[in-house]
Design an enzyme around this catalytic site. Structure first.
Site, short mmCIF file in Angstrom:
data_model
loop_
_atom_site.label_atom_id
_atom_site.label_comp_id
_atom_site.label_asym_id
_atom_site.label_seq_id
_atom_site.Cartn_x
_atom_site.Cartn_y
_atom_site.Cartn_z
CG HIS A 186 35.81 41.22 82.45
ND1 HIS A 186 34.76 40.84 81.65
CD2 HIS A 186 35.34 42.20 83.28
CE1 HIS A 186 33.70 41.57 81.98
NE2 HIS A 186 34.03 42.41 82.96
CB ALA A 187 41.72 40.70 86.00
NE ARG A 190 32.84 40.35 85.78
CZ ARG A 190 32.27 40.04 84.63
NH1 ARG A 190 32.65 38.96 83.98
NH2 ARG A 190 31.33 40.79 84.10
CG ASN A 192 32.32 45.23 79.82
OD1 ASN A 192 32.54 46.27 79.18
ND2 ASN A 192 31.78 44.15 79.26
NE ARG A 193 27.56 43.75 83.98
CZ ARG A 193 28.21 43.05 83.06
NH1 ARG A 193 29.04 43.65 82.21
NH2 ARG A 193 28.01 41.74 82.96
CB SER A 226 37.89 34.54 77.15
OG SER A 226 38.33 34.45 78.49
CD GLU A 238 32.30 37.02 76.16
OE1 GLU A 238 33.31 36.47 76.64
OE2 GLU A 238 31.62 37.87 76.78
#
Ligand code: 0X9
Ligand code: ZN
Length: 433
Positions: free
Chosen positions: A169-170, A226, A244-245, A296, A372
């Site tokens: 996630h960017a 993201r 991530n999906r 995060s 996370e």
């Protein structure tokens, strides 16, 4: 005549400054069904992971729609920040400082993908054969997705394999800071050398190079990016797939089919070069023992599943090894960094097509986690640069303890037996349940 008026009206409208999105505090868990469907439809961007209230970013044109949906669901809300982008801008690091040395990396500032590539190159040159570089794929924008393998080349025989992924996630900038710090520790720190006799590490510093680089463009909107940078559809109005999906395990569960959504799952599972390239490499490596993907924020260690609230088969062992991490971090931080442990479905709401579930369910990695990272929501994605150093240090200590425990060597080795009880036969991956 009508045409001319239309053109004039359009021009006038284009001249108008669109209002910036607001940040709302909603009295509901971030996983509340009403919020999740607003996110799937692309109307809001949910910022906080777990907890009893949610922070959501709402675009000007979506305000009325979101208000109505919250009212229908009986959820109270208040505007927390009038101009979310101004807030982000005020928290963004100042323009890049000139580095004091030629070394491309430090852990007091955030670094873009160019710096990270230069850092990997330098580690490669100085590692004395400990580090080997691979390219998992070339991204849509032409960047090599780099993966490094680190082990002691003088010892052979079976080693525990550890895969660590960052930056999928960017906007979660602390994640690549952690992965690069781990690379540095593994290559340069004498106290980490002996564990390399028994372990083989695969590290992906940035799994989403295009999205990550975009988030360094310097404005607040890019900073909050993201997804990757795929051009969706013919006109590409909404860009990006949530990487991530996009993994092929329960693809589509808790994910969006709308390209404008922050959780867009992509046109098919593994449609993206990044996910496709990474899964190829992971399959080639095979028997991975420990998988960690760093995200995060939220200070939570999540284990599978994300697609159901049912606990996985080896939940006891997953929790036990997670505690190695959380106890160490707690101790190193003198109690100031407190983590929660739990299944991602129960804690973060149903969502799959994520790397952790795929590693666990498809590849059969017995210990698979999403971590996370800090903080717990005060700064969120905008963790200040003066927090990088302590965060990467405590995280690395936690990861070392997990590795030492599973390899049964080093300071967290199980003292009772040479064969710690976690070693169990791998069932056929598809039957992890
Ligand atoms: O939603 C995610 O992708 C992760 N949280 S984040 O806020 N960093 O976006 C959590 C993923 C947990 N794993 C699964 N749901 N399988
Ligand atoms: Zn994330």
């Amino acid at each position: 005549m009508l045409g001319t008026v239309c053109v004039l009206v359009l021009a006038a409208l284009q001249g108008l400054e669109a209002a910036n999105p607001q940040l709302w505090r909603v009295d509901a868990s971030p996983h509340h069904r009403a919020l999740r469907s607003l996110q799937d439809e692309g109307h809001v961007d949910i910022w906080s992971g777990s907890g009893s209230h949610a922070q959501v970013m709402v675009e000007e044109e979506a305000k009325e729609r979101v208000k109505r949906a919250l009212l229908e669901a009986g959820l109270d809300h208040r505007v927390e920040v009038e101009d979310a982008l101004a807030l982000v801008e005020s928290k963004m690091p100042l323009k890049r400082r000139k580095r004091a040395t030629n070394f491309p990396m430090d852990w007091n500032t955030y670094h873009d993908y160019n710096d990270i590539e230069a850092f990997i190159g330098m580690m490669n040159l100085t590692s004395g054969g400990y580090l080997r570089e691979e390219v998992a794929t070339i991204t849509g924008e032409g960047r090599p997705l780099r993966v490094v393998r680190i082990t002691d080349p003088t010892t052979t025989g079976p080693k525990k394999k550890i895969w660590i992924e960052g930056g999928i996630h960017a906007r979660e900038w602390i994640s690549p800071a952690v992965t690069t710090f781990l690379i540095h520790r593994l290559v340069t720190d004498p106290s980490w050398q002996s564990i390399l006799r028994d372990t083989e590490w695969y590290l992906v510093p940035v799994a989403n190079p295009d999205g990550y680089q975009f988030s360094f463009a310097g404005d607040a909107r890019s900073r909050l990016w993201r997804k990757n940078r795929r051009v969706n559809g013919v006109n590409g109005r909404c860009k990006g797939v949530d990487l991530n999906r996009n993994w092929d395990l329960k693809w589509g569960v808790g994910a969006s089919g709308n390209p404008c959504s922050e959780t867009y799952k992509g046109p098919t599972a593994f449609s993206e070069k990044e996910t496709h390239g990474l899964q190829n490499l992971m399959r080639q490596i095979g028997d991975i023992d420990l998988f960690i993907t760093f995200h995060s924020f939220g200070q939570t260690v999540l284990y599978p599943w994300g697609w159901t609230v049912k606990p996985p088969a080896n939940v006891k062992m997953l929790r036990r090894v997670a505690r190695k991490y959380t106890d160490t971090v707690n101790q190193i931080s003198n109690g100031s960094t407190d983590y929660q442990i739990g299944g991602s479905g129960p804690l973060y709401g149903l969502a799959s097509g994520a790397t952790d579930d795929w590693a666990y369910g498809e590849l059969g990695v017995p210990l698979s986690y999403t971590i996370e990272l800090p903080d717990d929501g005060h700064y969120g994605f905008l963790l200040p640069e003066n927090r990088i150093s302590s965060t990467v240090r405590e995280t690395a200590a936690g990861v070392y303890c997990m590795a030492s425990f599973i390899a049964n060597t080093g300071s967290c080795a199980s003292r009772r037996t040479r064969n710690p009880s976690w070693t169990f036969r791998r069932p056929s991956p598809r039957f992890w349940g």
